[in-house]
Design a protein around this motif. Structure first.
Motif, mmCIF file in Angstrom:
data_model
loop_
_atom_site.group_PDB
_atom_site.id
_atom_site.type_symbol
_atom_site.label_atom_id
_atom_site.label_comp_id
_atom_site.label_asym_id
_atom_site.label_seq_id
_atom_site.Cartn_x
_atom_site.Cartn_y
_atom_site.Cartn_z
ATOM 1 N N PHE A 65 12.061 -9.760 0.398
ATOM 2 C CA PHE A 65 10.720 -9.185 0.331
ATOM 3 C C PHE A 65 9.694 -10.261 -0.030
ATOM 4 C CE2 PHE A 65 7.266 -6.645 -1.513
ATOM 5 C CZ PHE A 65 7.083 -5.706 -0.503
ATOM 6 N N LEU A 66 10.040 -11.122 -0.970
ATOM 7 C CA LEU A 66 9.153 -12.227 -1.346
ATOM 8 C C LEU A 66 8.936 -13.168 -0.166
ATOM 9 C CD1 LEU A 66 7.629 -14.117 -3.257
ATOM 10 C CD2 LEU A 66 9.835 -14.910 -4.133
ATOM 11 N N ASP A 67 9.997 -13.439 0.566
ATOM 12 C CA ASP A 67 9.894 -14.345 1.713
ATOM 13 C C ASP A 67 8.996 -13.774 2.811
ATOM 14 O OD1 ASP A 67 10.750 -16.714 3.249
ATOM 15 O OD2 ASP A 67 11.765 -15.244 4.513
ATOM 16 N N GLN A 68 9.144 -12.484 3.105
ATOM 17 C CA GLN A 68 8.408 -11.874 4.217
ATOM 18 C C GLN A 68 7.023 -11.371 3.819
ATOM 19 O OE1 GLN A 68 9.396 -11.664 7.524
ATOM 20 N NE2 GLN A 68 11.014 -13.051 6.837
ATOM 21 N N HIS A 69 6.850 -10.965 2.563
ATOM 22 C CA HIS A 69 5.577 -10.362 2.127
ATOM 23 C C HIS A 69 5.142 -10.956 0.782
ATOM 24 C CE1 HIS A 69 6.220 -7.321 5.258
ATOM 25 N NE2 HIS A 69 7.448 -7.167 4.790
ATOM 26 N N PRO A 70 4.801 -12.244 0.758
ATOM 27 C CA PRO A 70 4.486 -12.871 -0.543
ATOM 28 C C PRO A 70 3.327 -12.203 -1.278
ATOM 29 C CG PRO A 70 3.885 -14.308 1.303
ATOM 30 C CD PRO A 70 4.695 -13.204 1.869
ATOM 31 N N PHE A 71 2.293 -11.769 -0.543
ATOM 32 C CA PHE A 71 1.151 -11.149 -1.229
ATOM 33 C C PHE A 71 1.492 -9.746 -1.712
ATOM 34 C CE2 PHE A 71 -1.477 -14.222 1.385
ATOM 35 C CZ PHE A 71 -1.754 -15.033 0.297
ATOM 36 N N SER A 72 2.316 -9.009 -0.950
ATOM 37 C CA SER A 72 2.758 -7.699 -1.416
ATOM 38 C C SER A 72 3.637 -7.835 -2.652
ATOM 39 C CB SER A 72 3.533 -6.980 -0.303
ATOM 40 O OG SER A 72 2.700 -6.714 0.806
ATOM 41 N N PHE A 73 4.279 -8.997 -2.787
ATOM 42 C CA PHE A 73 5.168 -9.250 -3.929
ATOM 43 C C PHE A 73 4.392 -9.564 -5.206
ATOM 44 C CE2 PHE A 73 8.316 -11.527 -6.467
ATOM 45 C CZ PHE A 73 9.480 -10.807 -6.220
ATOM 46 N N THR A 74 3.088 -9.796 -5.087
ATOM 47 C CA THR A 74 2.290 -10.212 -6.252
ATOM 48 C C THR A 74 2.487 -9.277 -7.443
ATOM 49 O OG1 THR A 74 0.640 -11.219 -4.811
ATOM 50 C CG2 THR A 74 -0.048 -10.716 -7.061
ATOM 51 N N ALA A 75 2.530 -7.969 -7.163
ATOM 52 C CA ALA A 75 2.696 -6.993 -8.250
ATOM 53 C C ALA A 75 4.057 -7.098 -8.920
ATOM 54 C CB ALA A 75 2.499 -5.579 -7.696
ATOM 55 N N LEU A 76 4.991 -7.828 -8.282
ATOM 56 C CA LEU A 76 6.341 -7.951 -8.826
ATOM 57 C C LEU A 76 6.599 -9.315 -9.466
ATOM 58 C CD1 LEU A 76 8.136 -6.429 -5.718
ATOM 59 C CD2 LEU A 76 7.731 -5.240 -7.884
ATOM 60 N N ILE A 77 5.627 -10.233 -9.382
ATOM 61 C CA ILE A 77 5.848 -11.596 -9.887
ATOM 62 C C ILE A 77 6.195 -11.587 -11.365
ATOM 63 C CG2 ILE A 77 4.740 -13.814 -10.383
ATOM 64 C CD1 ILE A 77 3.156 -13.522 -7.798
ATOM 65 N N GLN A 78 5.357 -10.909 -12.157
ATOM 66 C CA GLN A 78 5.559 -10.895 -13.611
ATOM 67 C C GLN A 78 6.939 -10.344 -13.963
ATOM 68 O OE1 GLN A 78 3.380 -11.981 -15.913
ATOM 69 N NE2 GLN A 78 4.484 -11.342 -17.749
ATOM 70 N N TRP A 100 0.820 -1.202 0.000
ATOM 71 C CA TRP A 100 0.000 0.000 0.000
ATOM 72 C C TRP A 100 0.862 1.265 0.000
ATOM 73 C CZ3 TRP A 100 -4.469 -1.081 -1.604
ATOM 74 C CH2 TRP A 100 -5.158 -2.231 -1.174
ATOM 75 N N ASN A 101 2.154 1.112 0.109
ATOM 76 C CA ASN A 101 3.050 2.272 0.151
ATOM 77 C C ASN A 101 3.681 2.470 -1.224
ATOM 78 O OD1 ASN A 101 5.640 3.767 0.540
ATOM 79 N ND2 ASN A 101 4.981 3.784 2.681
ATOM 80 N N ALA A 102 3.334 3.574 -1.854
ATOM 81 C CA ALA A 102 3.799 3.819 -3.222
ATOM 82 C C ALA A 102 5.316 3.925 -3.299
ATOM 83 C CB ALA A 102 3.158 5.099 -3.763
ATOM 84 N N GLU A 103 5.930 4.504 -2.246
ATOM 85 C CA GLU A 103 7.383 4.670 -2.259
ATOM 86 C C GLU A 103 8.097 3.316 -2.217
ATOM 87 O OE1 GLU A 103 9.767 8.538 -0.565
ATOM 88 O OE2 GLU A 103 8.336 7.527 0.740
ATOM 89 N N VAL A 104 7.556 2.399 -1.414
ATOM 90 C CA VAL A 104 8.155 1.062 -1.322
ATOM 91 C C VAL A 104 8.076 0.360 -2.665
ATOM 92 C CG1 VAL A 104 7.934 -1.235 -0.291
ATOM 93 C CG2 VAL A 104 7.694 0.794 1.141
ATOM 94 N N MET A 105 6.897 0.362 -3.244
ATOM 95 C CA MET A 105 6.728 -0.334 -4.516
ATOM 96 C C MET A 105 7.529 0.350 -5.622
ATOM 97 S SD MET A 105 5.077 -2.756 -3.348
ATOM 98 C CE MET A 105 4.890 -3.720 -4.841
ATOM 99 N N GLY A 106 7.642 1.679 -5.522
ATOM 100 C CA GLY A 106 8.468 2.394 -6.491
ATOM 101 C C GLY A 106 9.927 1.990 -6.389
ATOM 102 N N PHE A 107 10.411 1.855 -5.153
ATOM 103 C CA PHE A 107 11.798 1.413 -4.950
ATOM 104 C C PHE A 107 12.008 0.009 -5.515
ATOM 105 C CE2 PHE A 107 14.261 -1.332 -1.986
ATOM 106 C CZ PHE A 107 15.533 -0.973 -2.437
#
Length: 980
Positions: free
Chosen positions: A280-293, A231-238
């Motif tokens: 990040f994948l290990d600790q936040h698998p669902f947050s990583f969903t946007a990065l899977i592809q 939910w944090n745009a800065e995190v996902m941007g990084f």
């Protein structure tokens, strides 16, 4: 400690503590130890290690003492804790400036600041983070680097705290500095890239160091600083920027010289990028969903297409493969069988995975893994030729699959094949079919491709169960390939035997075993090949087990090959030089001995003669000695009573392995205890040397480790072997050890101790109670107090049953002792014991103990004692219960007989599937022939006791006594006693 007067003294002692002369060094260390708890000591140390004009070694020692003091005395609750006033001064002094010129000392200062922060930040040290942030912004390169280094260690330490309140504080810290950390990282990264473009490698190296440190900070903040980071745009941007930066850094690697310092740091930074994604994948698998592809596209592109050629390096490939593997295998991305039970996040992630792993993509990954990454390299082939033994050790040992390329590629292949086996099975089978038939011996690449494909078929054995007729393949193709003697075909011969080892627990007909044994024997006779396949001998050992229902090891099939196989394996054991190899060969020899058991006896002479030499040679190699111990265990079991001939070598080995005062016991103890036990179990008699090594047991019992269970088994084995000699020498020590153990031991351990006592009483009912007299009052008290653990109560009653039945005189003395200790009448104590015994009879589940209880209580009859007559009903109830437990009806005569009675000794005949009886098994059988439980008919005993009671009381008195028993119980008793 006054700072002004103490500084000179402390500095002098620290200088002495850096001396190489122990006469100077030791007193200085003692003095420093005494000062550790003195107020002001750490302020003096701070002044010393921040004084850059002093000797580096002295400053280094000062910072280490300071750091150790934080661990011991910084917390308020610590003994000799630092005062709050001194801690305030120290905190301020630690962050006054960040200008330490020596890298090693700077790192230690950063670590100790982090240690203080773990305890005090932010409540007692709110200024720490703002000070670090401001210091990172300054233009001075040294101060900027040291502050950034400290910020990293502080962030790393605070991120590791796990209590909820600490997590909340770290979330708050992250939200306050995350934007700054991102901008800092971007600034240093852009600076580095610009400097690389201009060719200024020296400046680029400094900027890259700051890029690395700022990325380390961001890694901890990103992974540990948010509850729902997506939910944090800065995190996902990084995280999205990580992929772009990775591409830039990989391109940079083309222009940096391999020997440049920048090159090493660049690769470390690239690996750190991948660690950010993996963590990040290990600790936040669902947050990583946007990065899977994007992760899959990036990793597959660089690892499985031409895009990576010339820029990727081994550790980067490993990290990319780990990323693919974690996405493929992630349980958070796998829908439930019932789709409705799956979360929307899981379904979304699964959808992305499914869309990416199309047939062409999977086929290309599979083909590249097999035909590119599975191939033996030129370096490996050269090593194999020059040093085959080292090659196989390195190949099969190596590092963890997470860090080493070959194991990593194999694990990725297994996981992808398991997940997409329906898609990939036809692809792999097509590769296999294309390789059938003969191979051109001059075509090295074709041979290596076949080796790689066979490797894939072995790794996917379980997935291919329904798709490959392995028996036919073995007969029609693989067996012939094992017989090809051409030197260039060595990789295939080695791979085929490994492949069979993989499949043998999956699908391999028992009838084919003799053919396989013949092939293995031929391989072992090939002296040029045998060393290079030695690490695959483990797979040979699989042939001696029963892995699946339709696959059995049959001794008769193997016996024709036993002598030659054993001889060849022994020769190999002598020839190889590396410890790992010898361990593998010993493992196979152990498997052979274990499976054929006594039939090994004619062939072990050479091994028995060689093992003492090998033991001596392996003095510095404890793991090899563990393998020797395991081999000895199986040897002793195979030799049985003949193992006595090994005692001159065997007993000193046991002595050393189980002596806790000897350093090797850390490695050897577990196997040493097992060897000690099997030696006793197979010993025909007790020798003085065997008796002497029991001196090691006292210290072992004091350890109270996980090995206690085997220790008790060993003690029991001594009891069964020769109770008189053993107990005369060690009973007093044992009794003391047991008394100490029982003060602080688990319920299971308590039962183990009591079982030893019970066995002593069984073997030696006359002397046993006297030798363990100090333990018996606690047993008696446990009974009358109604011990709450059934298994303990059952053992208590077993012990007391032995004393009461087999040593009535000692029981009377014990009863008198208990009456005196408890201040009660003797009859009252006896009545309480009988009542509790009757009440807790259901705690006893073993038929032998139940019968023993009935015999023991019946032994109180005949009696005129009012208490015993008062408890007569309970005694009869227990006796009838015992009859139900042990009496079986003869279908022909309709009469009852006691099924526990044993009249003579018959050496049990072991079937092929059973292990032959040990000497201890025979001793137990002989002991049973003297045990009242197995020699006295309960039916007869009840009849005789009731008859004697009737004669004592007379008809009328006995009738009145029987009327206290329930009529149903009386009827059952009469039925059992028909014919008497």
């Amino acid at each position: 400690m006054d700072l002004n007067s103490a500084s000179t003294v402390v500095l002098q002692v620290l200088t002495q503590a850096t001396s190489q002369d122990t006469a100077v060094l030791k007193p200085a260390e003692e003095q420093l130890k005494q000062w550790e708890t003195q107020p002001g000591f750490y302020s003096v140390l701070l002044n010393i290690f921040t004084n850059h004009s002093l000797d580096v070694n002295v400053r280094w020692l000062a910072v280490l003492y300071f750091k150790n003091g934080i661990d011991r005395y910084w917390r308020r609750v610590a003994p000799h804790a630092l005062s709050e006033e001194e801690k305030t001064t120290l905190r301020a002094g630690l962050i006054t400036n960040f200008n330490e010129p020596v890298n090693q000392i700077a790192t230690q200062i950063s670590v100790l600041i982090a240690k203080v922060a773990r305890v005090d930040c932010p409540r007692q040290w709110p200024e720490l983070i703002p000070t670090l942030v401001e210091s990172v912004k300054v233009q001075d390169d040294l101060q900027q680097h040291r502050a950034l280094l400290t910020l990293y260690h502080v962030t790393k330490t605070l991120a590791s705290k796990r209590l909820a309140a600490d997590r909340k504080l770290f979330y708050d810290l992250t939200s306050s500095i995350y934007s700054f950390a991102c901008s800092l990282w971007n600034h240093h990264t852009d600076t580095f890239l610009q400097q690389i473009c201009t060719g200024d490698e020296a400046a680029a190296a400094n900027s890259l160091e700051r890029t690395l440190l700022s990325l380390k900070v961001l890694r901890k903040l990103t992974v540990n600083g948010f509850v729902e980071p997506h939910w944090n745009a800065e995190v996902m941007g990084f995280l999205h920027a990580v992929f772009e930066r990775l591409k830039q850094f990989l391109q940079c690697s083309r222009s940096i010289r391999a020997e440049s310092i920048c090159r090493d740091r660049l690769e470390k930074t690239i690996i750190l990028f991948t660690k950010v994604l993996l963590d990040f994948l290990d600790q936040h698998p669902f947050s990583f969903t946007a990065l899977i592809q994007r992760s899959l596209e990036f990793s597959v592109s660089y690892v499985f297409t031409e895009a990576g050629e010339g820029v990727v390096f081994e550790q980067f490939i490993v990290q990319c493969m780990n990323l693919i593997k974690m996405i493929v295998k992630n349980y958070a991305y796998k829908p439930s069988k019932n789709i409705e039970d799956s979360s929307p996040e899981t379904l979304e992630a699964h959808k992305i995975k499914t869309a990416f792993f199309t047939y062409p993509t999977l086929m290309e990954i599979c083909r590249r893994l097999v035909t590119h990454y599975f191939l033996l390299t030129k370096e490996e082939l050269t090593m194999w030729e020059e040093d085959p033994e080292s090659f196989t050790v390195e190949e099969t040992g190596g590092d963890s699959w997470k860090y080493s390329l070959r194991p990593c590629t194999e694990v990725l292949f297994i996981d992808i094949f398991h997940e997409y086996n329906q898609t990939l099975t036809p692809v792999l089978l097509e590769m296999v079919h294309s390789l059938q038939g003969s191979t051109n011996m001059e075509n090295t690449n074709a041979i290596l491709i076949k080796d790689a494909v066979y490797n894939a078929v072995g790794l996917a054995a379980y997935e291919l169960f329904d798709s490959v007729d392995f028996d036919q393949w073995f007969k029609n193709q693989l067996l012939a390939e094992l017989q090809v003697s051409h030197d260039s075909y060595k990789p295939i011969r080695r791979r085929v035997i490994w492949l069979i080892g993989q499949w043998i627990s999956v699908k391999f007909k028992s009838d084919l075993r003799p053919v396989l044994y013949e092939a293995i024997r031929n391989l072992l006779q090939d002296r040029d090949l045998v060393v290079s396949i030695n690490n695959y001998l483990y797979y040979f050992s699989l042939m001696f087990y029963l892995p699946v229902d339709d696959f059995e090891f049959r001794t008769d099939q193997f016996l024709p090959y036993l002598e030659s196989m054993f001889t060849l394996l022994f020769q190999l054991l002598q020839e190889v030089t590396q410890c790992d190899t010898k361990m593998h060969v010993l493992h196979v020899l152990s498997c052979v001995i274990e499976r054929v058991n006594m039939q090994i006896r004619p062939y072990v002479g050479c091994l028995v003669q060689y093992l003492p030499l090998l033991w001596k040679q392996s003095e510095e190699h404890n793991m090899l000695r563990c393998a020797i111990l395991t081999t000895l265990i199986h040897l002793v079991q195979g030799l049985g009573a003949d193992s006595k001939n090994l005692y001159p070598f065997l007993l000193p080995v046991i002595q050393l392995s189980t002596d806790v005062s000897q350093p090797p016991h850390v490695y050897l103890l577990e196997d040493g205890l097992e060897l000690w036990l099997v030696t006793l179990e197979n010993s025909p008699c007790l020798t003085p040397e065997l008796l002497r090594i029991f001196q090691n047991m006292s210290a072992l019992l004091e350890l109270s480790s996980e090995n206690l269970k085997n220790c008790f088994k060993i003690i029991n084995a001594y009891v069964f072997l020769s109770s008189c000699e053993f107990l005369q020498m060690y009973a007093a020590d044992l009794c003391r050890s047991f008394c100490e153990l029982l003060k602080d031991i688990t319920t299971e351990g308590q039962v183990q101790v009591l079982k030893v006592v019970e066995n002593v009483l069984k073997v030696n009912p006359v002397l046993g109670p006297q030798m363990f007299q100090p333990l018996l009052p606690s047993v008696f008290r446990g009974i009358i107090d109604g011990e709450r653990y059934p298994v303990v109560m059952s053992t208590y009653l077993g012990i007391m049953g032995r004393v009461l039945l087999q040593n009535a005189r000692f029981f009377s003395l014990l009863l008198s002792q208990m009456a005196c200790e408890l201040g009660q009448e003797l009859d009252q104590i006896l009545g309480n014991m009988i009542e509790m015994w009757v009440d807790r009879m259901d705690n006893i589940t073993q038929p032998e103990r139940r019968k023993l209880s009935a015999l023991a209580l019946l032994s109180l009859l005949p009696s005129l004692n009012g208490v015993i007559q008062d408890k007569f009903c309970g005694i009869i109830n227990i006796s009838v219960e015992g009859l139900h437990d042990v009496m079986t009806e003869d279908s022909e005569t309709g009469t009852y007989k006691d099924c526990m009675l044993m009249s003579h000794f018959e050496e049990p005949k072991a079937t092929e599937d059973e292990e032959p009886p040990t000497e201890q098994d025979k001793r137990k059988k002989m002991l049973a022939l003297k045990d009242p439980v197995h020699t006295v008919s309960l039916q007869q005993f009840i009849y005789e006791k009731l008859k004697a009671q009737q004669e004592l009381l007379g008809e009328q008195g006995f009738h009145a006594l029987m009327e206290t028993v329930d009529t149903e119980i009386v009827a059952q008793l009469q039925e059992f006693l028909q014919g008497f």
